[in-house]
Design a protein around this motif. Structure first.
Motif, short mmCIF file in Angstrom:
data_model
loop_
_atom_site.label_atom_id
_atom_site.label_comp_id
_atom_site.label_asym_id
_atom_site.label_seq_id
_atom_site.Cartn_x
_atom_site.Cartn_y
_atom_site.Cartn_z
N MET A 1 1.01 -1.14 0.41
CA MET A 1 -0.10 -0.08 -0.27
C MET A 1 0.95 1.25 -0.03
SD MET A 1 -3.29 1.18 2.62
CE MET A 1 -2.44 0.76 3.77
N ILE A 2 0.80 2.39 -1.34
CA ILE A 2 1.11 3.15 -0.81
C ILE A 2 0.75 4.52 -0.98
CG2 ILE A 2 3.81 4.52 -2.75
CD1 ILE A 2 3.11 1.66 -4.02
N GLY A 3 1.32 5.49 -0.85
CA GLY A 3 0.43 7.02 -0.06
C GLY A 3 1.66 8.05 -1.09
N ILE A 4 0.59 8.95 -1.69
CA ILE A 4 1.05 9.90 -2.58
C ILE A 4 0.60 10.92 -1.94
CG2 ILE A 4 1.17 11.45 -4.42
CD1 ILE A 4 0.19 8.24 -6.00
N MET A 5 1.75 12.09 -1.38
CA MET A 5 1.52 13.43 -0.76
C MET A 5 1.71 14.40 -1.17
SD MET A 5 2.43 11.18 3.74
CE MET A 5 1.21 13.18 3.92
N GLY A 6 1.15 15.34 -0.57
CA GLY A 6 1.53 16.88 -1.41
C GLY A 6 0.59 17.71 -1.75
N GLY A 7 1.18 19.15 -1.18
CA GLY A 7 -0.08 19.95 -1.46
C GLY A 7 -1.54 19.76 -2.12
N SER A 8 -1.58 21.13 -2.22
CA SER A 8 -2.95 21.21 -3.39
C SER A 8 -2.49 21.57 -4.16
CB SER A 8 -4.70 22.01 -2.70
OG SER A 8 -4.89 22.27 -3.23
N GLY A 9 -2.75 21.62 -5.60
CA GLY A 9 -2.26 21.50 -6.57
C GLY A 9 -1.23 21.07 -7.02
N ALA A 10 -0.46 20.15 -6.48
CA ALA A 10 0.72 19.54 -6.58
C ALA A 10 0.80 18.89 -7.69
CB ALA A 10 1.10 18.98 -4.97
N GLY A 11 -0.20 18.03 -8.30
CA GLY A 11 -0.15 17.23 -8.99
C GLY A 11 -0.24 15.77 -8.87
N LYS A 12 -1.28 15.88 -7.81
CA LYS A 12 -1.25 13.97 -7.52
C LYS A 12 -2.33 13.55 -8.35
CE LYS A 12 -3.18 15.33 -3.23
NZ LYS A 12 -2.66 17.16 -3.63
N THR A 13 -3.14 14.45 -8.67
CA THR A 13 -4.82 13.93 -9.62
C THR A 13 -3.40 13.60 -10.77
OG1 THR A 13 -5.93 14.75 -8.44
CG2 THR A 13 -6.72 13.87 -10.58
N THR A 14 -3.05 14.38 -11.72
CA THR A 14 -2.19 14.59 -12.99
C THR A 14 -1.57 12.79 -12.18
OG1 THR A 14 -2.30 16.45 -13.43
CG2 THR A 14 -0.52 15.18 -14.53
N LEU A 15 -0.38 13.06 -11.53
CA LEU A 15 -0.45 11.46 -11.44
C LEU A 15 -0.95 9.72 -11.25
CD1 LEU A 15 3.10 10.39 -10.48
CD2 LEU A 15 2.52 10.34 -8.57
N LEU A 16 -1.82 10.27 -9.99
CA LEU A 16 -2.38 9.39 -10.72
C LEU A 16 -3.45 8.85 -12.27
CD1 LEU A 16 -3.59 7.93 -7.71
CD2 LEU A 16 -5.21 9.12 -7.15
N ASN A 17 -3.90 10.07 -12.99
CA ASN A 17 -4.08 9.76 -13.82
C ASN A 17 -3.24 9.19 -14.76
OD1 ASN A 17 -6.91 10.81 -12.67
ND2 ASN A 17 -6.39 12.39 -13.82
N VAL A 18 -2.19 9.42 -15.07
CA VAL A 18 -0.85 9.08 -15.67
C VAL A 18 -0.41 7.55 -15.08
CG1 VAL A 18 1.14 8.52 -16.36
CG2 VAL A 18 -0.25 10.86 -16.12
N LEU A 19 -1.05 7.73 -13.85
CA LEU A 19 -0.92 5.91 -13.42
C LEU A 19 -1.70 3.93 -13.75
CD1 LEU A 19 1.17 7.01 -9.40
CD2 LEU A 19 2.20 6.67 -12.35
N ASN A 20 -3.16 5.04 -13.57
CA ASN A 20 -3.52 3.92 -13.57
C ASN A 20 -4.61 4.15 -15.47
OD1 ASN A 20 -5.76 6.59 -14.62
ND2 ASN A 20 -5.95 6.73 -11.98
N GLY A 21 -3.95 4.44 -15.86
CA GLY A 21 -3.70 4.51 -17.52
C GLY A 21 -4.77 5.87 -18.09
N ILE A 22 -5.69 6.82 -17.65
CA ILE A 22 -6.25 7.35 -17.89
C ILE A 22 -5.58 8.92 -18.67
CG2 ILE A 22 -7.79 9.79 -17.11
CD1 ILE A 22 -8.90 8.57 -15.06
N GLU A 23 -4.72 8.85 -18.34
CA GLU A 23 -4.04 9.81 -19.00
C GLU A 23 -2.68 9.49 -19.63
OE1 GLU A 23 -4.38 13.13 -20.26
OE2 GLU A 23 -6.58 14.19 -18.43
N LYS A 24 -2.47 9.66 -21.55
CA LYS A 24 -0.80 9.49 -21.32
C LYS A 24 0.83 9.92 -21.46
CE LYS A 24 0.62 6.92 -25.73
NZ LYS A 24 0.32 6.77 -27.15
N PRO A 25 1.48 9.66 -20.66
CA PRO A 25 2.38 10.73 -20.69
C PRO A 25 3.12 10.76 -22.75
CG PRO A 25 3.02 8.14 -20.46
CD PRO A 25 1.84 8.23 -20.61
N SER A 26 3.90 12.05 -21.56
CA SER A 26 4.64 11.95 -22.80
C SER A 26 5.78 11.94 -23.40
CB SER A 26 5.09 14.27 -22.87
OG SER A 26 3.83 14.33 -22.51
N SER A 27 6.10 11.48 -21.81
CA SER A 27 7.37 9.72 -22.17
C SER A 27 7.61 9.38 -20.99
CB SER A 27 8.90 10.66 -22.46
OG SER A 27 9.10 11.64 -21.30
N GLY A 28 7.99 8.39 -21.85
CA GLY A 28 8.45 6.64 -20.28
C GLY A 28 7.47 5.71 -20.82
N GLN A 29 7.06 4.76 -20.18
CA GLN A 29 5.77 4.08 -19.87
C GLN A 29 5.42 3.25 -18.54
OE1 GLN A 29 7.40 0.65 -22.14
NE2 GLN A 29 9.34 0.57 -20.72
#
Length: 424
Positions: free
Chosen positions: A277-305
């Motif tokens: 179980m892993i937690g991602i912590m950060g302030g409001s607007g830090a990009g937590k939801t953006t990171l989550l959307n890339v990690l779960n496949g909703i958003e495609k990264p510009s590079s990497g996999q």
């Protein structure tokens, strides 16, 4: 528990005790421990006095030729009391009562055949399976060296491993002695006992070496010399299945740019296996939801996999269908449906080849595991016109994904607005 039920339980404890022997100090301690889990200290003493009165009445009855008749009468009383309290107690409470009764008859001398017969009657009347009854009996009676070969047993000690088939193990450096946990799957409950001379603490209370302790959600075991052992560590070890292939989740050099060209994420790397179980912590607007959307496949990264067992989740989505679950911040519930209906219809969409009865069974089991069974017939209501609590809404949202049993589950802000008890 109501006053009538508690008095009935005190009478049950007194009857189960061998009428030829007075209740020892150890036996009274078992009753006291049970009462402390239900009542405040003032009421504990009141019901201990009730137990003492019942016990005195038992021991002052006639002896000799009347013993056999008295035993028969007591058997009827045990059956009557169990039938009386059967409907009011939850199955979880019945298991606790059974464990305390087993402790009760095993404190001091070996239990008499009459005591064993009475406790067996209690288990049967409470609809506790013979297998779970035997496991509870062994858990109370076994010595440190008597470890059954069972997947329902977890050993926590300072040894690197335990060489007993099926038994689970957690290594805990510097732990004096051994902690042992029994899993009781029918009620999703765990019992704990300690063999040793140290002073580990369970939720701030000393774990007595001669008593069975019930683990609750959010529990932790601590001591000055050891790293904390959390409830999630214990259930995680029971839930892990070494016979199944592990899920390997890998993030390699992720970078993400927004449409305007601004960099949202860069140089993100991660490698984890199932059971974590892993937690991602950060302030409001830090990009937590953006990171989550890339990690779960909703958003495609510009590079990497992002890979699951070597499969790229963005470019080979058809190969991992159903593997990833995601619970967003926003509420996904239908306000006019009940708790049960929300989960049932979600499951029906996922398992179109299942019968309604099979889906219903899955739904009720999950609602029970998440503590939502009692609210199953309540309408969900809107967030502004609440019928169920915020914590219950969040758990039901999580249930919508858990019903599919995804291998990887993402939750966005799962504890926002919740009471600390719901967070635990």
């Amino acid at each position: 528990m109501s006053e009538g039920i508690l008095k009935a339980l005190m009478q049950l404890f007194s009857i189960v005790s061998d009428v030829e022997a007075e209740a020892s100090t150890d036996r009274r301690k078992v009753v006291e421990l049970f009462l402390k889990q239900q009542l405040n200290q003032e009421l504990v003493q009141e019901y201990l006095n009730v137990f003492n009165d019942f016990q005195e009445a038992q021991t002052t009855k006639g002896e000799g030729a009347k013993k056999r008749k008295r035993t028969s009468v007591n058997s009827v009383k045990v059956l009557r009391i169990c039938t009386q309290i059967n409907e009011e107690l939850t199955q979880r409470q019945k298991i606790v009562v059974l464990i305390r009764l087993i402790e009760f008859i095993n404190s001091g001398d070996n239990p008499s055949p009459q005591e064993l017969e009475f406790v067996t009657t209690v288990a049967e009347t409470f609809n506790i399976s013979h297998e779970e009854f035997k496991r509870c009996m062994s858990f109370v009676r076994n010595t440190k060296d008597e470890i059954p070969e069972s997947s329902k047993i977890l050993i926590i000690d300072g040894k690197q491993s335990v060489n007993i088939a099926e038994v689970k193990h957690i290594y805990c450096e510097n732990l004096p002695g051994q902690l042992r946990v029994l899993s009781i799957p029918s009620v999703n409950m765990y019992a704990l006992r300690y063999y040793g001379t140290g002073e580990p603490y369970l939720n701030g209370q000393i774990v007595q070496s001669d008593r069975i302790h019930i683990l609750t959600q959010g529990s932790s075991i601590r001591s000055k010399k050891i790293q904390p052992i959390y409830y999630s560590d214990i259930i995680g070890r029971f839930l892990s299945d070494t016979s199944q292939e592990k899920t390997l989740y890998t993030v390699e050099n992720i970078e993400y740019r927004f449409k305007a060209g601004n960099v949202g994420l860069r140089n993100i790397n991660l490698r984890e296996e199932s059971g974590r179980m892993i937690g991602i912590m950060g302030g409001s607007g830090a990009g937590k939801t953006t990171l989550l959307n890339v990690l779960n496949g909703i958003e495609k990264p510009s590079s990497g996999q992002v890979l699951i067992n070597g499969i790229d989740i963005h470019n080979e989505k058809e190969k991992i269908e159903g593997v990833i679950g995601y619970v967003p911040q926003d509420d996904l519930l239908m306000d006019d449906l009940t708790v049960y209906q929300n989960l049932f219809y979600a499951a029906k969409l996922c398992f179109g080849n299942y019968s309604d009865s099979k889906i219903s069974k899955l739904v009720l089991e999950l609602l029970t595991n998440l503590g939502l069974y009692e609210t199953r017939e309540l309408k969900v209501g809107s967030p502004l016109e609440k019928v169920i609590s915020g914590g219950q809404r969040k758990r039901l949202n999580i249930a919508l994904e858990l019903i599919r049993e995804p291998s990887v589950l993402f939750l966005d802000e799962p504890t926002t607005g919740l009471h600390f008890e719901d967070i635990r």
